[in-house]
Motif scaffolding. Sequence first.
Motif, PDB file in Angstrom:
ATOM      1  N   ILE A  47       0.883  -1.158   0.000  1.00 44.26           N
ATOM      2  CA  ILE A  47       0.000   0.000   0.000  1.00 44.26           C
ATOM      3  C   ILE A  47       0.921   1.209   0.000  1.00 44.26           C
ATOM      4  N   PRO A  48       1.022   1.914  -1.116  1.00 46.30           N
ATOM      5  CA  PRO A  48       2.013   2.984  -1.251  1.00 46.30           C
ATOM      6  C   PRO A  48       2.039   3.989  -0.103  1.00 46.30           C
ATOM      7  N   LYS A  49       0.883   4.449   0.339  1.00 43.03           N
ATOM      8  CA  LYS A  49       0.852   5.436   1.423  1.00 43.03           C
ATOM      9  C   LYS A  49       1.390   4.834   2.719  1.00 43.03           C
ATOM     10  N   MET A  92       5.809   4.018   6.761  1.00 42.40           N
ATOM     11  CA  MET A  92       6.768   3.138   7.434  1.00 42.40           C
ATOM     12  C   MET A  92       8.203   3.580   7.168  1.00 42.40           C
ATOM     13  N   ARG A  93       8.496   4.012   5.957  1.00 49.86           N
ATOM     14  CA  ARG A  93       9.841   4.510   5.646  1.00 49.86           C
ATOM     15  C   ARG A  93      10.157   5.759   6.457  1.00 49.86           C
ATOM     16  N   LEU A  94       9.159   6.595   6.655  1.00 47.71           N
ATOM     17  CA  LEU A  94       9.350   7.788   7.472  1.00 47.71           C
ATOM     18  C   LEU A  94       9.645   7.405   8.920  1.00 47.71           C
ATOM     19  N   LEU A  95       8.928   6.418   9.446  1.00 50.60           N
ATOM     20  CA  LEU A  95       9.184   5.955  10.817  1.00 50.60           C
ATOM     21  C   LEU A  95      10.614   5.442  10.969  1.00 50.60           C
ATOM     22  N   VAL A  96      11.066   4.662  10.013  1.00 46.29           N
ATOM     23  CA  VAL A  96      12.423   4.114  10.077  1.00 46.29           C
ATOM     24  C   VAL A  96      13.451   5.246  10.042  1.00 46.29           C
ATOM     25  N   ALA A  97      13.218   6.234   9.197  1.00 45.22           N
ATOM     26  CA  ALA A  97      14.140   7.371   9.132  1.00 45.22           C
ATOM     27  C   ALA A  97      14.171   8.110  10.464  1.00 45.22           C
ATOM     28  N   LEU A  98      13.016   8.306  11.084  1.00 44.37           N
ATOM     29  CA  LEU A  98      12.959   8.997  12.372  1.00 44.37           C
ATOM     30  C   LEU A  98      13.521   8.166  13.512  1.00 44.37           C
ATOM     31  N   ALA A 136       5.485  18.763   2.340  1.00 44.80           N
ATOM     32  CA  ALA A 136       4.064  18.690   2.707  1.00 44.80           C
ATOM     33  C   ALA A 136       3.645  17.244   2.975  1.00 44.80           C
ATOM     34  N   THR A 137       4.170  16.318   2.205  1.00 43.42           N
ATOM     35  CA  THR A 137       3.872  14.895   2.418  1.00 43.42           C
ATOM     36  C   THR A 137       4.407  14.441   3.765  1.00 43.42           C
ATOM     37  N   VAL A 138       5.622  14.855   4.103  1.00 41.65           N
ATOM     38  CA  VAL A 138       6.224  14.503   5.400  1.00 41.65           C
ATOM     39  C   VAL A 138       5.345  15.005   6.539  1.00 41.65           C
ATOM     40  N   VAL A 139       4.930  16.257   6.474  1.00 41.46           N
ATOM     41  CA  VAL A 139       4.103  16.844   7.533  1.00 41.46           C
ATOM     42  C   VAL A 139       2.776  16.098   7.647  1.00 41.46           C
ATOM     43  N   ARG A 140       2.172  15.764   6.515  1.00 39.95           N
ATOM     44  CA  ARG A 140       0.903  15.021   6.516  1.00 39.95           C
ATOM     45  C   ARG A 140       1.080  13.625   7.091  1.00 39.95           C
ATOM     46  N   LEU A 141       2.143  12.939   6.692  1.00 35.11           N
ATOM     47  CA  LEU A 141       2.387  11.585   7.203  1.00 35.11           C
ATOM     48  C   LEU A 141       2.632  11.595   8.709  1.00 35.11           C
ATOM     49  N   VAL A 142       3.368  12.585   9.199  1.00 36.16           N
ATOM     50  CA  VAL A 142       3.603  12.689  10.646  1.00 36.16           C
ATOM     51  C   VAL A 142       2.264  12.831  11.372  1.00 36.16           C
ATOM     52  N   ALA A 143       1.387  13.684  10.863  1.00 34.33           N
ATOM     53  CA  ALA A 143       0.067  13.869  11.485  1.00 34.33           C
ATOM     54  C   ALA A 143      -0.731  12.567  11.470  1.00 34.33           C
ATOM     55  N   GLU A 144      -0.696  11.848  10.359  1.00 36.14           N
ATOM     56  CA  GLU A 144      -1.442  10.594  10.257  1.00 36.14           C
ATOM     57  C   GLU A 144      -0.856   9.517  11.159  1.00 36.14           C
ATOM     58  N   LEU A 145       0.463   9.470  11.271  1.00 34.22           N
ATOM     59  CA  LEU A 145       1.098   8.506  12.175  1.00 34.22           C
ATOM     60  C   LEU A 145       0.757   8.812  13.628  1.00 34.22           C
ATOM     61  N   ARG A 146       0.696  10.083  13.950  1.00 36.40           N
ATOM     62  CA  ARG A 146       0.271  10.461  15.307  1.00 36.40           C
ATOM     63  C   ARG A 146      -1.150   9.979  15.567  1.00 36.40           C
ATOM     64  N   ASP A 147      -2.028  10.111  14.572  1.00 35.56           N
ATOM     65  CA  ASP A 147      -3.410   9.638  14.717  1.00 35.56           C
ATOM     66  C   ASP A 147      -3.466   8.133  14.952  1.00 35.56           C
ATOM     67  N   LEU A 148      -2.466   7.408  14.452  1.00 37.42           N
ATOM     68  CA  LEU A 148      -2.401   5.954  14.647  1.00 37.42           C
ATOM     69  C   LEU A 148      -1.714   5.575  15.968  1.00 37.42           C
ATOM     70  N   GLY A 149      -1.345   6.565  16.756  1.00 33.38           N
ATOM     71  CA  GLY A 149      -0.780   6.289  18.069  1.00 33.38           C
ATOM     72  C   GLY A 149       0.722   6.404  18.177  1.00 33.38           C
ATOM     73  N   CYS A 150       1.399   6.738  17.111  1.00 40.84           N
ATOM     74  CA  CYS A 150       2.845   6.940  17.188  1.00 40.84           C
ATOM     75  C   CYS A 150       3.113   8.223  17.966  1.00 40.84           C
ATOM     76  N   LYS A 151       4.060   8.150  18.872  1.00 45.89           N
ATOM     77  CA  LYS A 151       4.417   9.336  19.640  1.00 45.89           C
ATOM     78  C   LYS A 151       5.587  10.014  18.930  1.00 45.89           C
ATOM     79  N   ILE A 152       5.260  11.062  18.180  1.00 51.85           N
ATOM     80  CA  ILE A 152       6.261  11.834  17.458  1.00 51.85           C
ATOM     81  C   ILE A 152       6.196  13.251  18.010  1.00 51.85           C
ATOM     82  N   GLU A 153       7.240  13.624  18.714  1.00 50.94           N
ATOM     83  CA  GLU A 153       7.296  14.958  19.299  1.00 50.94           C
ATOM     84  C   GLU A 153       7.971  15.904  18.327  1.00 50.94           C
TER      85      GLU A 153
END
Length: 82
Positions: A3-5, A10-16, A35-52
């Motif tokens: 699933i491309p998105k 997941m690649r963003l999580l690994v980088a972080l 803009a994609t990075v910012v959107r993905l961070v917001a969506e990952l936070r919605d899934l419960g990832c703690k990204i400060e």
Amino acid sequence: MTIPKMDKAMRLLVALDRTPMSSVQLAAVTGYGRATVVRLVAELRDLGCKIESQRGAGGEYELRDWGVFDSARVKRYLKDSS
């Protein structure tokens, strides 16, 4: 099946997981637009990832908790799908 998105997220999580980075740095490392990075961070936070994040110039994102994702499985998946 990929699933491309989700793969991007997941690649963003690994980088972080390696080191805190700004949205500009994450965009450079992943090849995504800022803009994609910012959107993905917001969506990952919605899934419960703690990204400060730190606000202001040079502010960085820092991954504190993978949330619903298992870091070892994500890394293995990305390695196998490369």
